[in-house]
Design a protein around this motif. Structure first.
Motif, PDB file in Angstrom:
ATOM      1  N   LYS A  78      48.452  35.225  41.256  1.00 21.65           N
ATOM      2  CA  LYS A  78      47.467  34.408  41.127  1.00 21.65           C
ATOM      3  C   LYS A  78      47.539  33.034  40.658  1.00 21.65           C
ATOM      4  CE  LYS A  78      47.076  34.981  36.272  1.00 21.65           C
ATOM      5  NZ  LYS A  78      46.162  35.123  34.912  1.00 21.65           N
ATOM      6  N   ARG A 181      42.360  42.066  25.027  1.00 17.89           N
ATOM      7  CA  ARG A 181      41.429  42.309  26.328  1.00 17.89           C
ATOM      8  C   ARG A 181      41.441  43.704  26.690  1.00 17.89           C
ATOM      9  NH1 ARG A 181      43.725  38.340  30.992  1.00 17.89           N
ATOM     10  NH2 ARG A 181      44.933  40.273  31.740  1.00 17.89           N
TER      11      ARG A 181
ATOM     12  N   ASP B 373      39.705  34.149  29.912  1.00 24.48           N
ATOM     13  CA  ASP B 373      41.072  34.214  30.695  1.00 24.48           C
ATOM     14  C   ASP B 373      40.804  33.626  32.231  1.00 24.48           C
ATOM     15  OD1 ASP B 373      42.134  35.051  28.358  1.00 24.48           O
ATOM     16  OD2 ASP B 373      42.776  36.922  28.646  1.00 24.48           O
ATOM     17  N   ASP B 374      41.877  33.633  33.004  1.00 27.81           N
ATOM     18  CA  ASP B 374      41.619  33.102  34.095  1.00 27.81           C
ATOM     19  C   ASP B 374      40.816  34.005  34.941  1.00 27.81           C
ATOM     20  OD1 ASP B 374      43.632  31.461  33.689  1.00 27.81           O
ATOM     21  OD2 ASP B 374      45.146  31.983  34.931  1.00 27.81           O
ATOM     22  N   GLN B 375      40.895  35.161  34.724  1.00 21.26           N
ATOM     23  CA  GLN B 375      39.811  36.223  35.433  1.00 21.26           C
ATOM     24  C   GLN B 375      38.944  37.075  34.591  1.00 21.26           C
ATOM     25  OE1 GLN B 375      42.427  34.823  39.072  1.00 21.26           O
ATOM     26  NE2 GLN B 375      40.434  35.477  38.968  1.00 21.26           N
ATOM     27  N   HIS B 376      38.973  36.981  33.325  1.00 22.06           N
ATOM     28  CA  HIS B 376      38.238  37.899  32.641  1.00 22.06           C
ATOM     29  C   HIS B 376      37.317  37.099  31.306  1.00 22.06           C
ATOM     30  CE1 HIS B 376      41.852  40.323  33.702  1.00 22.06           C
ATOM     31  NE2 HIS B 376      40.942  41.210  33.449  1.00 22.06           N
TER      32      HIS B 376
END
Lengths: 427, 427
Positions: A78, A181, B373-376
């Motif tokens: 990513k 998270r 975050d980048d994707q969350h």
């Protein structure tokens, strides 16, 4: 694993902001033949460049590190989403490539990647349907995803029934930390879930996983990280003892700041006859000039015995832009902004400047970015700044992931900033 | 001006993360025929959607506003960089489209746009060369850029000589404020520069310009903005009296927070026989749920007489994503991150949720994004939250510019979230 790129030739065109001229398409494999030089302003500024020398160094460094540590590397793709850079990682022996989303998985499949860890829960109707479809159609695909709740398992099982998916889904059970998270906070609950997975007709428990990289903003990072990794090792031991695993168990972790601890702690798990430690670090390849530089410095100080000989990781990525205006004393406005650079983990650092190529780039000291607009950087500059309107400024960045996603392509350059090629990205 | 889109048919494919299935290409003009519905999860989540009804409302609102104010609109296209949305603005009578960079200008030229304000200095070898080339090859191109220094003028003149550019370059002189971005701080220096431009064989002084939108983060915004706009009007009067302007003078300003003041103050300039006020507001079309919502509320309160009848601008853009994990009390992790949403002017707001389409989306109250975050996304959720893993959450965003650049395409939807089409973006 070999990467079988799409047979079509790749092109850069007007959709790439850094291409010079009217934007007529240039084949990716002919970019190097143009002999463009950034300091000569042969490209349209601003641009993002990657130093070949730094990338090559970082590749050798990580290969030496993982070889010495006897761990597998499944780098997080990513960061770059770039087939050309992923190809380098695969050429270096990467075990697989890690994805953050199902859209990433779909993109990787287009690149020909056939071993993928989706380091995320598999949730959502289309996401699940795509993965089941891809697994059904490609028996050689070695795919893993995470699980951290009974609710997620039930969604997967229901979808498998509905879609008549007859295969098995390899999962890694995810542990997390309080306030963190995803991932299970309680080890007893995790063990129950492991048993549930082991009994599922759909799922195969292939390992235990955590993402320790979310811990990087607090003072007592290291003990929190150690604790999480130790919990992974203990849970894996318990699952192995209970016979919950299918196949050789995997222990996986590894952002780009603590992969030394992931190796040393996970490798000590008491699981016989064998198991694999799989690191997912992705930022090592490009590195940066701030966040990961600092994390890397701490890593080297913490684990000197694990470091390959010679220098550590080098920042490979720079942005180059023009001074547009010097509207008042102490201020320069430069043509990069939030559309060009990461700013979520520290602002970019102005580290070089150049007026003309023969003079070469020189170090820029005492200059600092204090604000970014969408397309402008505000620099505090000292009274003795050499800059004038039209000069070039080179920036180091912090957090490569959120810089890459601002560029459809980045130029590869030699140490003199001559363009030798380019890499594409697909976000 | 009519937009002559590229004759090639536009397609969405695997490079667009929101496309369902294996990513086989679907023609843009056939997206609506798929009858996809977001609440039915017919698309791959997360997705960005634009409500047709809100866009249509905002188009009518801005047309009514600019018509009543007798000003021209040259909306900033950098917000969306979307040919389909720019086409709507041109259909509504936009005088031209504003660009932030020369790469934007090049992209607009591919869309067929023939009147462009580059609301930026024209600096850099390739940037200047492209503009001169494009002007030489397209005599119908009506192009403007900004100037704020003698250094920039000299760079342009030197380049024109070197490149043997025989045309004239229309420029707007830029005023700025102390501590601000580009633009001249001192009015006497500005007047001298205006004279220098008027005497240049290359340049045509076409107007006076400012970007008042950089002032939006301090308490006494409004007076600072008024002062800057008044300075523009006074400078334009002085330049007109001195005969420095070529053609009908242009007075231009207008971010998306103070365009009422730009109209009312600039329109009162004492310039005879006539002059044009050109607004560059771009965010009105899509609006948002936080930054511009608040600026718009203040604008309506400040200038009630200028507001079109009926409701004000509506937020047209939403993001929809899945709940991936609820790992501890009070916390939900949802599948959007920095790669999907703006976060530079406030985090996205979770405002709706949905479990199944028949139940429809419902308002989500008391939920808040506290980290990306980048994707969350990390959501603080109340004890009585209705959410479970797998539910959909709809987010309003703050600052459309930095959300658009994260999506190669966005779906157009009706009020029931059925997809009626899509728009592409080119960043």
């Amino acid at each position: 694993m070999e990467l079988s790129n799409s047979p079509e030739r790749a092109w850069l065109s007007w959709t790439f902001k850094g291409l010079p001229g009217r934007g007529e398409a240039v084949a990716l494999d002919e970019i190097g033949a143009q002999s463009w030089n950034v300091l000569d302003q042969d490209v349209m500024l601003p641009v993002a460049v990657i130093y070949n020398s730094a990338i090559e160094h970082n590749r050798r460094w990580m290969t030496a590190f993982t070889t010495a540590a006897s761990v597998r590397l499944c780098p997080h793709g990513k960061t770059t989403m770039s087939p050309q850079l992923l190809e380098m990682q695969i050429a270096d022996g990467a075990w697989g490539i890690t994805a953050a989303t199902v859209a990433h998985v779909r993109t990787y499949r287009r690149f020909g990647i056939d071993r993928i860890i989706l380091a995320n829960q598999l949730i959502g109707k289309q996401n699940i349907a795509y993965i089941f479809d891809e697994l059904s159609c490609n028996l050689g695909l070695d795919f893993y995803c995470l699980v951290d709740s009974i609710a997620a398992i039930e969604l997967l099982e229901t979808a498998a029934t509905h879609l008549q998916f007859g295969g098995r889904l390899q999962v890694l059970l995810e542990l997390g930390i309080a306030g963190g998270r995803t991932g299970l906070r309680q080890d007893d609950v995790a063990l129950q879930l492991a048993e549930r997975i082991a009994k599922s007709p759909l799922l195969l428990l292939r390992g235990i996983e955590a993402f320790e990289g979310i811990v990087q903003e607090t003072a007592c990072d290291e003990n929190t990280v150690r604790g999480l990794l130790e919990r992974c090792a203990r849970l894996a031991e318990a699952c192995a003892a209970a016979g919950f695993f299918a196949g050789v168990p995997i222990l996986s972790a590894g952002g780009s700041g603590f992969f030394d601890l992931a190796c040393s702690i996970m490798s000590r798990a008491a699981i016989s006859p064998n198991f694999d430690v799989v690191l997912r670090s992705g930022c090592y390849l490009v590195h940066d000039s701030r966040l990961y530089q600092e994390l890397s410095r701490r890593l080297a100080a913490r684990s000197p015995d694990m470091m390959p000989p010679g220098p550590g990781l080098k920042p490979a990525l720079e942005l180059w832009a023009c001074v547009h205006s010097m509207p008042e004393p102490g201020r320069a406005i430069v043509s990069i902004g939030k559309r060009d650079t990461s700013f979520d983990a520290g602002l970019p650092r102005p580290i070089k400047w150049c007026r003309s190529r023969p003079d070469g780039p020189k170090a820029l000291v005492g200059h600092e970015v204090v604000r970014l607009d969408d397309q402008h950087a505000y620099l505090d500059i000292p009274a003795e700044s050499p800059l004038v309107v039209g000069d070039l400024v080179g920036f180091g960045i912090s957090h490569p992931c959120t810089t890459f996603d601002r560029w459809p392509a980045l130029y590869l350059v030699d140490d003199g900033l001559t363009v030798t090629g380019a890499v594409q990205t697909f976000f």
